[in-house]
Design an enzyme around this catalytic site. Structure first.
Site, PDB file in Angstrom:
ATOM      1  N   HIS A 102     110.972 -47.567 -44.102  1.00 21.00           N
ATOM      2  CA  HIS A 102     111.807 -48.720 -43.738  1.00 21.00           C
ATOM      3  C   HIS A 102     111.323 -49.302 -42.432  1.00 21.00           C
ATOM      4  CE1 HIS A 102     113.622 -45.000 -42.272  1.00 21.00           C
ATOM      5  NE2 HIS A 102     113.994 -45.683 -41.196  1.00 21.00           N
ATOM      6  N   HIS A 104     112.690 -51.389 -39.241  1.00 20.96           N
ATOM      7  CA  HIS A 104     113.846 -51.929 -38.516  1.00 20.96           C
ATOM      8  C   HIS A 104     113.482 -53.322 -38.014  1.00 20.96           C
ATOM      9  CE1 HIS A 104     115.911 -47.950 -37.785  1.00 20.96           C
ATOM     10  NE2 HIS A 104     114.672 -47.505 -37.984  1.00 20.96           N
TER      11      HIS A 104
HETATM   12  P1  5GP Z   1     115.100 -43.959 -38.876  1.00 15.73           P
HETATM   13  O1  5GP Z   1     115.828 -43.097 -37.868  1.00 15.73           O
HETATM   14  O2  5GP Z   1     114.644 -43.146 -40.042  1.00 15.73           O
HETATM   15  O3  5GP Z   1     114.020 -44.814 -38.295  1.00 15.73           O
HETATM   16  O4  5GP Z   1     116.174 -45.015 -39.382  1.00 15.73           O
HETATM   17  C1  5GP Z   1     117.158 -44.730 -40.324  1.00 15.73           C
HETATM   18  C2  5GP Z   1     118.182 -45.823 -40.177  1.00 15.73           C
HETATM   19  O5  5GP Z   1     118.998 -45.829 -41.334  1.00 15.73           O
HETATM   20  C3  5GP Z   1     119.130 -45.602 -38.975  1.00 15.73           C
HETATM   21  O6  5GP Z   1     119.065 -46.722 -38.110  1.00 15.73           O
HETATM   22  C4  5GP Z   1     120.489 -45.443 -39.619  1.00 15.73           C
HETATM   23  O7  5GP Z   1     121.512 -46.071 -38.879  1.00 15.73           O
HETATM   24  C5  5GP Z   1     120.308 -46.113 -40.965  1.00 15.73           C
HETATM   25  N1  5GP Z   1     121.147 -45.558 -41.997  1.00 15.73           N
HETATM   26  C6  5GP Z   1     121.334 -44.229 -42.265  1.00 15.73           C
HETATM   27  N2  5GP Z   1     122.159 -44.081 -43.315  1.00 15.73           N
HETATM   28  C7  5GP Z   1     122.486 -45.339 -43.731  1.00 15.73           C
HETATM   29  C8  5GP Z   1     123.295 -45.824 -44.801  1.00 15.73           C
HETATM   30  O8  5GP Z   1     123.900 -45.077 -45.578  1.00 15.73           O
HETATM   31  N3  5GP Z   1     123.403 -47.177 -44.922  1.00 15.73           N
HETATM   32  C9  5GP Z   1     122.772 -48.018 -44.080  1.00 15.73           C
HETATM   33  N4  5GP Z   1     122.950 -49.330 -44.279  1.00 15.73           N
HETATM   34  N5  5GP Z   1     121.968 -47.600 -43.070  1.00 15.73           N
HETATM   35  C10 5GP Z   1     121.840 -46.271 -42.903  1.00 15.73           C
END
Ligand code: 5GP
Ligand code: ZN
Length: 138
Positions: A102, A104
């Site tokens: 993903h 951001h």
């Molecule tokens: P990472 O830490 O892997 O770069 O980002 C994961 C992102 O996914 C985090 O910013 C977190 O807030 C978001 N996230 C985690 N679970 C969910 C969810 O169930 N729904 C949504 N919309 N975002 C999520």
């Protein structure tokens, strides 16, 4: 379409779990992050599962990048954003917590509280050159 049954974002892509979608195309879905760093923080995912930057199909990566640009381009006008950060975390050491690629897209505002997570300072020349030799050629 390849999906991992236990993957949170595959389940969002399949519509099995709710998400607030703001854009989609053949390869990608863009939805609101539930823990926004700033107002309007979204995530862009490929529909197809891949774990991270090292594994994502190049066409999916290109599509995610285009979708990220598309949503970033409306942030100044629609949200009054003053800037935008793109952030991808690849691996636990890099803060990745959800192992479906993903991007951001984080709108930035002049007065927002986000700060660089490192303190810029000059590196040692030989250490930089050594790292460059290790990386040469991509
Ligand atoms: P990472 O830490 O892997 O770069 O980002 C994961 C992102 O996914 C985090 O910013 C977190 O807030 C978001 N996230 C985690 N679970 C969910 C969810 O169930 N729904 C949504 N919309 N975002 C999520
Ligand atoms: Zn997945």
């Amino acid at each position: 379409m390849a999906a991992e049954p236990d993957c949170l974002f595959c389940r969002i892509a399949a519509g099995e779990l709710p998400a607030t979608r703001v854009d989609e195309d053949d390869r990608t879905i863009t939805f609101m992050d539930i823990n926004p760093a700033t107002r309007g923080h979204v995530l862009v995912i490929p529909r197809e599962h891949s774990k991270d930057l090292l594994e994502i199909d190049a066409e999916d990566l290109a599509a995610v990048t285009r979708a990220a640009q598309r949503i970033a381009q409306v942030m100044p006008e629609r949200l009054d954003a003053d800037g935008v950060n793109l952030l991808n975390s690849c691996g636990r050491a890099a803060w990745q917590t959800v192992f479906h690629f993903h991007m951001h897209v984080i709108p930035r505002y002049d007065a927002d509280p986000l700060r660089l997570p490192w303190t810029p300072g000059p590196g040692e020349r030989e250490a930089i050159a050594d790292a460059a030799r290790a990386l040469e050629g991509g």
